[in-house]
Design a protein around this motif. Structure first.
Motif, PDB file in Angstrom:
ATOM      1  N   THR A 188       0.824  -1.220   0.000  1.00 46.44           N
ATOM      2  CA  THR A 188       0.000   0.000   0.000  1.00 46.44           C
ATOM      3  C   THR A 188       0.854   1.263   0.000  1.00 46.44           C
ATOM      4  N   GLY A 189       2.149   1.127   0.267  1.00 46.43           N
ATOM      5  CA  GLY A 189       3.029   2.287   0.268  1.00 46.43           C
ATOM      6  C   GLY A 189       3.143   2.989   1.600  1.00 46.43           C
ATOM      7  N   THR A 190       2.596   2.396   2.647  1.00 46.36           N
ATOM      8  CA  THR A 190       2.665   3.014   3.982  1.00 46.36           C
ATOM      9  C   THR A 190       3.053   1.975   5.016  1.00 46.36           C
ATOM     10  N   LEU A 191       4.023   2.318   5.845  1.00 45.79           N
ATOM     11  CA  LEU A 191       4.436   1.440   6.942  1.00 45.79           C
ATOM     12  C   LEU A 191       4.094   2.142   8.251  1.00 45.79           C
ATOM     13  N   THR A 192       3.314   1.472   9.083  1.00 41.00           N
ATOM     14  CA  THR A 192       2.865   2.066  10.343  1.00 41.00           C
ATOM     15  C   THR A 192       3.536   1.373  11.520  1.00 41.00           C
ATOM     16  N   LEU A 193       4.173   2.169  12.369  1.00 39.98           N
ATOM     17  CA  LEU A 193       4.811   1.681  13.587  1.00 39.98           C
ATOM     18  C   LEU A 193       4.199   2.389  14.794  1.00 39.98           C
ATOM     19  N   ASN A 194       4.382   1.762  15.948  1.00 39.14           N
ATOM     20  CA  ASN A 194       3.952   2.372  17.205  1.00 39.14           C
ATOM     21  C   ASN A 194       5.154   2.506  18.136  1.00 39.14           C
ATOM     22  N   SER A 195       5.122   3.539  18.961  1.00 36.64           N
ATOM     23  CA  SER A 195       6.187   3.745  19.945  1.00 36.64           C
ATOM     24  C   SER A 195       5.569   3.952  21.319  1.00 36.64           C
ATOM     25  N   GLN A 196       6.137   3.268  22.315  1.00 40.80           N
ATOM     26  CA  GLN A 196       5.615   3.349  23.676  1.00 40.80           C
ATOM     27  C   GLN A 196       6.756   3.560  24.660  1.00 40.80           C
ATOM     28  N   ALA A 197       6.461   4.296  25.723  1.00 39.78           N
ATOM     29  CA  ALA A 197       7.455   4.521  26.783  1.00 39.78           C
ATOM     30  C   ALA A 197       6.734   4.925  28.058  1.00 39.78           C
ATOM     31  N   LYS A 198       7.392   4.687  29.174  1.00 35.25           N
ATOM     32  CA  LYS A 198       6.865   5.096  30.467  1.00 35.25           C
ATOM     33  C   LYS A 198       8.019   5.617  31.328  1.00 35.25           C
ATOM     34  N   LEU A 199       7.853   6.830  31.828  1.00 35.58           N
ATOM     35  CA  LEU A 199       8.858   7.428  32.711  1.00 35.58           C
ATOM     36  C   LEU A 199       8.294   7.517  34.121  1.00 35.58           C
ATOM     37  N   SER A 200       9.061   7.067  35.080  1.00 40.71           N
ATOM     38  CA  SER A 200       8.659   7.153  36.484  1.00 40.71           C
ATOM     39  C   SER A 200       9.536   8.178  37.185  1.00 40.71           C
ATOM     40  N   GLY A 201       8.885   9.075  37.922  1.00 39.21           N
ATOM     41  CA  GLY A 201       9.665  10.099  38.607  1.00 39.21           C
ATOM     42  C   GLY A 201       8.843  10.847  39.637  1.00 39.21           C
ATOM     43  N   LYS A 202       9.365  11.996  40.056  1.00 34.65           N
ATOM     44  CA  LYS A 202       8.713  12.801  41.091  1.00 34.65           C
ATOM     45  C   LYS A 202       8.728  14.276  40.703  1.00 34.65           C
ATOM     46  N   VAL A 203       7.602  14.934  40.991  1.00 34.69           N
ATOM     47  CA  VAL A 203       7.517  16.388  40.856  1.00 34.69           C
ATOM     48  C   VAL A 203       7.817  16.992  42.217  1.00 34.69           C
ATOM     49  N   VAL A 204       8.788  17.892  42.272  1.00 39.42           N
ATOM     50  CA  VAL A 204       9.219  18.495  43.534  1.00 39.42           C
ATOM     51  C   VAL A 204       8.679  19.921  43.608  1.00 39.42           C
ATOM     52  N   LEU A 205       7.862  20.203  44.631  1.00 40.46           N
ATOM     53  CA  LEU A 205       7.297  21.528  44.839  1.00 40.46           C
ATOM     54  C   LEU A 205       7.853  22.141  46.117  1.00 40.46           C
ATOM     55  N   MET A 206       8.181  23.419  46.054  1.00 37.51           N
ATOM     56  CA  MET A 206       8.668  24.168  47.219  1.00 37.51           C
ATOM     57  C   MET A 206       9.894  23.515  47.845  1.00 37.51           C
ATOM     58  N   PHE A 207      10.654  22.771  47.045  1.00 39.01           N
ATOM     59  CA  PHE A 207      11.884  22.112  47.475  1.00 39.01           C
ATOM     60  C   PHE A 207      11.651  21.034  48.537  1.00 39.01           C
ATOM     61  N   VAL A 208      10.400  20.800  48.889  1.00 40.37           N
ATOM     62  CA  VAL A 208      10.110  19.848  49.972  1.00 40.37           C
ATOM     63  C   VAL A 208       9.111  18.786  49.524  1.00 40.37           C
ATOM     64  N   MET A 209       7.974  19.238  48.990  1.00 41.54           N
ATOM     65  CA  MET A 209       6.904  18.312  48.629  1.00 41.54           C
ATOM     66  C   MET A 209       7.279  17.520  47.385  1.00 41.54           C
ATOM     67  N   LYS A 210       7.141  16.195  47.461  1.00 47.14           N
ATOM     68  CA  LYS A 210       7.459  15.322  46.343  1.00 47.14           C
ATOM     69  C   LYS A 210       6.241  14.474  46.001  1.00 47.14           C
ATOM     70  N   ASN A 211       5.844  14.536  44.747  1.00 49.72           N
ATOM     71  CA  ASN A 211       4.690  13.775  44.277  1.00 49.72           C
ATOM     72  C   ASN A 211       5.121  12.842  43.154  1.00 49.72           C
ATOM     73  N   LYS A 212       4.846  11.548  43.325  1.00 50.32           N
ATOM     74  CA  LYS A 212       5.214  10.570  42.303  1.00 50.32           C
ATOM     75  C   LYS A 212       4.282  10.703  41.098  1.00 50.32           C
ATOM     76  N   LYS A 213       4.877  10.779  39.925  1.00 51.89           N
ATOM     77  CA  LYS A 213       4.108  10.862  38.694  1.00 51.89           C
ATOM     78  C   LYS A 213       4.782  10.026  37.612  1.00 51.89           C
ATOM     79  N   SER A 214       3.971   9.309  36.832  1.00 52.73           N
ATOM     80  CA  SER A 214       4.476   8.507  35.718  1.00 52.73           C
ATOM     81  C   SER A 214       3.961   9.086  34.408  1.00 52.73           C
ATOM     82  N   ALA A 215       4.891   9.389  33.522  1.00 50.49           N
ATOM     83  CA  ALA A 215       4.536   9.935  32.208  1.00 50.49           C
ATOM     84  C   ALA A 215       4.562   8.804  31.185  1.00 50.49           C
ATOM     85  N   GLN A 216       3.534   8.708  30.373  1.00 54.78           N
ATOM     86  CA  GLN A 216       3.452   7.628  29.394  1.00 54.78           C
ATOM     87  C   GLN A 216       3.351   8.188  27.976  1.00 54.78           C
ATOM     88  N   MET A 217       3.918   7.452  27.041  1.00 51.85           N
ATOM     89  CA  MET A 217       3.907   7.855  25.641  1.00 51.85           C
ATOM     90  C   MET A 217       3.302   6.752  24.786  1.00 51.85           C
TER      91      MET A 217
END
Length: 219
Positions: free
Chosen positions: A171-200
């Motif tokens: 058909t002239g088209t090749l379709t691929l998928n890409s996936q990823a997951k990042l695990s980390g923490k958002v740091v607020l006021m240099f003290v508060m840490k909130n776990k957040k996972s970013a997904q693609m």
């Protein structure tokens, strides 16, 4: 003896000290009380306005500044470096061997840095992994996007069945998928840490018959 005539001036009683009429005293007292009452009302208004202002500031701070949002991870613009495809013949199976450059972009919309651990991004063809890249640990600053340039190589070597691949290449088209997951923490006021996972989850469509143009759609 003759009568002694004495010249004496008549004595008049001293006039009483002048006094403000009672009605004037009451009037001054009422005026003074009214002024004090108005001052108290103004002070109460100022205090109420300050309290309302502080409440609004705290509310905005809580809803905007202190609210933690999940960062987003996406692929940037894809630039193809090599595209080799074989539609397949009786002697060979359909195949592809492609390499391209892109960026892994970690977008952080929080009022504090997002620190994430190392991870991998996988590239798939119909659920089968055909390529993989390493994402090093890093940090996306406050209200900013961290960009990591990468070179991606994908090929069909891992495919156990290439029937659908042959049809798709036709058909002239090749379709691929890409996936990823990042695990980390958002740091607020240099003290508060909130776990957040970013997904693609990105879909990459390579137009093989149109100068190898690429359509990229990420969620």
């Amino acid at each position: 003896m003759g009568e002694q005539i004495t010249n004496q001036q008549p004595v008049y009683p001293l006039a009483p000290e002048s006094k403000i009429p009672k009605s004037d005293e009451e009037s001054n007292t009422l005026l003074s009380n009214e002024l004090r009452r108005k001052k108290r009302i103004k002070l109460a208004i100022y205090i109420a306005a300050f309290v309302v202002f502080q409440t609004i500031v705290i509310l905005i701070f809580s809803l905007i500044v202190m609210k933690v949002k999940t960062p987003k991870v996406r692929l940037g613009t894809i630039e193809l470096r090599k595209v080799t495809t074989t539609a397949g013949t009786q002697a060979s199976s359909p195949s592809f061997d492609i390499s391209f450059t892109t960026q892994v972009r970690v977008k952080n919309t929080n009022f504090g840095p997002y620190k994430y651990d190392s991870s991998n991004a996988t590239f798939l063809y119909r659920g089968v992994t055909v390529g993989e890249i390493f994402i090093p640990k890093g940090k996306a600053g406050m209200l900013s996007t961290k960009k990591v340039s990468v070179i991606v190589s994908v090929n069909s070597n891992a495919l156990t069945s290439t029937t659908s691949l042959g049809n798709e290449l036709g058909t002239g088209t090749l379709t691929l998928n890409s996936q990823a997951k990042l695990s980390g923490k958002v740091v607020l006021m240099f003290v508060m840490k909130n776990k957040k996972s970013a997904q693609m989850n990105c879909t990459i469509s390579i137009k093989l018959n149109a100068d190898n143009a690429v359509d990229l759609n990420c969620k």
